[in-house]
Design a protein around this motif. Structure first.
Motif, short mmCIF file in Angstrom:
data_model
loop_
_atom_site.label_atom_id
_atom_site.label_comp_id
_atom_site.label_asym_id
_atom_site.label_seq_id
_atom_site.Cartn_x
_atom_site.Cartn_y
_atom_site.Cartn_z
N TRP A 96 -9.82 -2.71 0.55
CA TRP A 96 -9.08 -1.84 -0.35
C TRP A 96 -9.68 -1.89 -1.75
O TRP A 96 -10.16 -2.92 -2.20
CB TRP A 96 -7.63 -2.29 -0.44
CG TRP A 96 -6.83 -1.97 0.77
CD1 TRP A 96 -6.77 -2.70 1.92
CD2 TRP A 96 -5.98 -0.84 0.97
NE1 TRP A 96 -5.92 -2.11 2.84
CE2 TRP A 96 -5.43 -0.97 2.28
CE3 TRP A 96 -5.62 0.25 0.19
CZ2 TRP A 96 -4.54 -0.03 2.80
CZ3 TRP A 96 -4.73 1.18 0.71
CH2 TRP A 96 -4.21 1.05 2.00
N GLY A 97 -9.65 -0.73 -2.42
CA GLY A 97 -10.02 -0.63 -3.82
C GLY A 97 -8.97 0.14 -4.59
O GLY A 97 -7.88 0.41 -4.07
N ASP A 112 -8.79 -7.46 0.60
CA ASP A 112 -8.07 -7.31 1.86
C ASP A 112 -6.73 -6.61 1.67
O ASP A 112 -6.20 -6.01 2.61
CB ASP A 112 -7.84 -8.69 2.49
CG ASP A 112 -9.14 -9.37 2.90
OD1 ASP A 112 -10.10 -8.66 3.22
OD2 ASP A 112 -9.17 -10.61 2.90
N TYR A 113 -6.19 -6.68 0.45
CA TYR A 113 -4.86 -6.13 0.19
C TYR A 113 -4.76 -5.84 -1.31
O TYR A 113 -5.26 -6.59 -2.12
CB TYR A 113 -3.78 -7.13 0.61
CG TYR A 113 -2.37 -6.74 0.25
CD1 TYR A 113 -1.68 -5.77 0.97
CD2 TYR A 113 -1.71 -7.36 -0.83
CE1 TYR A 113 -0.39 -5.42 0.64
CE2 TYR A 113 -0.42 -7.02 -1.17
CZ TYR A 113 0.25 -6.04 -0.42
OH TYR A 113 1.52 -5.69 -0.75
N ILE A 114 -4.11 -4.70 -1.62
CA ILE A 114 -3.88 -4.35 -3.02
C ILE A 114 -2.45 -3.87 -3.19
O ILE A 114 -1.96 -3.06 -2.39
CB ILE A 114 -4.86 -3.26 -3.51
CG1 ILE A 114 -6.22 -3.87 -3.82
CG2 ILE A 114 -4.33 -2.54 -4.74
CD1 ILE A 114 -7.24 -2.88 -4.33
N LYS A 115 -1.77 -4.36 -4.23
CA LYS A 115 -0.46 -3.86 -4.59
C LYS A 115 -0.47 -3.57 -6.08
O LYS A 115 -0.72 -4.45 -6.88
CB LYS A 115 0.63 -4.90 -4.26
CG LYS A 115 2.04 -4.40 -4.60
CD LYS A 115 3.09 -5.43 -4.23
CE LYS A 115 4.48 -4.92 -4.55
NZ LYS A 115 5.53 -5.91 -4.18
N LEU A 116 -0.20 -2.32 -6.43
CA LEU A 116 -0.17 -1.93 -7.84
C LEU A 116 1.17 -2.26 -8.44
O LEU A 116 2.22 -1.87 -7.90
CB LEU A 116 -0.47 -0.43 -7.97
CG LEU A 116 -1.83 0.02 -7.44
CD1 LEU A 116 -1.96 1.54 -7.53
CD2 LEU A 116 -2.97 -0.65 -8.20
N LEU A 117 1.18 -2.95 -9.54
CA LEU A 117 2.41 -3.42 -10.17
C LEU A 117 2.85 -2.48 -11.29
O LEU A 117 2.09 -1.69 -11.78
CB LEU A 117 2.21 -4.83 -10.71
CG LEU A 117 1.80 -5.87 -9.66
CD1 LEU A 117 1.56 -7.22 -10.33
CD2 LEU A 117 2.85 -6.01 -8.58
N PHE A 130 -2.81 5.42 -10.90
CA PHE A 130 -3.79 4.81 -10.00
C PHE A 130 -3.19 4.63 -8.61
O PHE A 130 -1.97 4.55 -8.44
CB PHE A 130 -4.25 3.45 -10.54
CG PHE A 130 -4.87 3.52 -11.90
CD1 PHE A 130 -6.18 3.94 -12.07
CD2 PHE A 130 -4.13 3.19 -13.03
CE1 PHE A 130 -6.75 4.02 -13.33
CE2 PHE A 130 -4.68 3.27 -14.29
CZ PHE A 130 -6.00 3.68 -14.44
N SER A 131 -4.08 4.57 -7.61
CA SER A 131 -3.65 4.40 -6.23
C SER A 131 -4.59 3.45 -5.51
O SER A 131 -5.79 3.39 -5.81
CB SER A 131 -3.66 5.76 -5.50
OG SER A 131 -3.50 5.59 -4.10
N GLY A 132 -4.05 2.72 -4.56
CA GLY A 132 -4.91 1.95 -3.67
C GLY A 132 -5.56 2.86 -2.66
O GLY A 132 -4.98 3.85 -2.22
N GLY A 133 -6.80 2.54 -2.28
CA GLY A 133 -7.52 3.31 -1.27
C GLY A 133 -8.27 2.38 -0.34
O GLY A 133 -8.85 1.39 -0.77
N GLN A 134 -8.22 2.69 0.96
CA GLN A 134 -8.86 1.84 1.96
C GLN A 134 -10.01 2.57 2.63
O GLN A 134 -9.94 3.76 2.90
CB GLN A 134 -7.84 1.42 3.03
CG GLN A 134 -8.38 0.42 4.04
CD GLN A 134 -7.40 0.19 5.18
OE1 GLN A 134 -6.84 1.15 5.72
NE2 GLN A 134 -7.20 -1.07 5.55
N LYS A 135 -11.09 1.81 2.92
CA LYS A 135 -12.26 2.34 3.61
C LYS A 135 -12.43 1.64 4.96
O LYS A 135 -12.32 0.42 5.05
CB LYS A 135 -13.52 2.11 2.78
CG LYS A 135 -13.55 2.92 1.49
CD LYS A 135 -13.80 4.39 1.75
CE LYS A 135 -15.20 4.57 2.33
NZ LYS A 135 -15.46 6.00 2.62
#
Length: 216
Positions: free
Chosen positions: A195-196, A211-216, A185-190
């Protein structure tokens, strides 16, 4: 450590655990030791020596590029042609001749070769060109999944697999930012805003909400 920072120590050498000198201290620069050996510089020449002090890559006028310990490869730029090549750290053999303007190591035995505006996905174990990619793109490290982003200065994002197949392009739904893939999976910004989370085929798992995403 997969990718090693290009630090060096001046006027230093190496000893083994018995205290025997395996690389003397008369070198101008010595890089950190890896399981395969270390880079040394002396009198304007760069070489790669094994942990026992054997010469694996003979001295020449090289600029040191990136190194990948897990894939056992090293990028060197020739001081004569200005072109980049790739070496196998396990035996010092040159896998890719000095013919690319730049080589970016991507993990999974893959690299991005740059030749003018042309881009190629390379196999670092054989030197073969796996696929031609869109012109003037960059590529992110494969990290821990066999897909990664290709991009062009926030004006284009795509997803490729380790064979260079383009799985997704953002032409119909432009992105303004992404993160490296993690666990598929990856974070994506529009619109430079929310972010989604994107799946490896470019579809949304979680639509842009945060507003912010960090994948753990």
């Amino acid at each position: 450590i997969r990718r090693q920072r290009q630090m060096c120590i001046r006027d230093r050498g190496y000893i083994d655990k018995e205290g025997h000198i395996v690389i003397d201290s008369r070198n101008d620069e010595v890089y950190p030791m890896t399981p395969y050996g270390t880079i040394v510089k002396k009198d304007g020449l760069t070489a790669f020596l094994s942990p026992e002090g054997r010469t694996l890559i003979p001295p020449s006028r090289y600029t040191v590029g990136s190194i990948d310990i897990e894939d056992a490869c090293l990028v060197l730029k020739s001081g004569y042609s200005g072109k980049c090549g790739l070496f196998d750290l396990s035996d010092g053999k040159q896998v890719i001749d000095f013919r690319y303007d730049d080589i970016t190591l991507l993990g999974f035995n893959r690299a991005l070769g740059k030749d003018g505006s042309r881009r190629y996905l390379l196999d670092t174990s054989t030197g073969d060109v796996i696929a031609s990619l869109p012109p003037n793109i960059g590529a992110a490290h494969f990290n821990e999944t066999p897909v990664t982003w290709i991009f062009r200065a926030k004006s284009y994002y795509g997803i490729i697999d380790e064979e260079g197949n383009i799985l997704y392009e953002d032409a119909k739904d432009p992105l303004t930012g992404v993160t490296k893939f993690r666990h598929g999976f990856s974070g994506g910004q529009k619109d430079n805003k929310k972010w989604g989370i994107l799946k490896s085929d470019g579809t949304w798992l979680v639509h842009p909400t945060y507003d912010y995403i960090k994948l753990l």
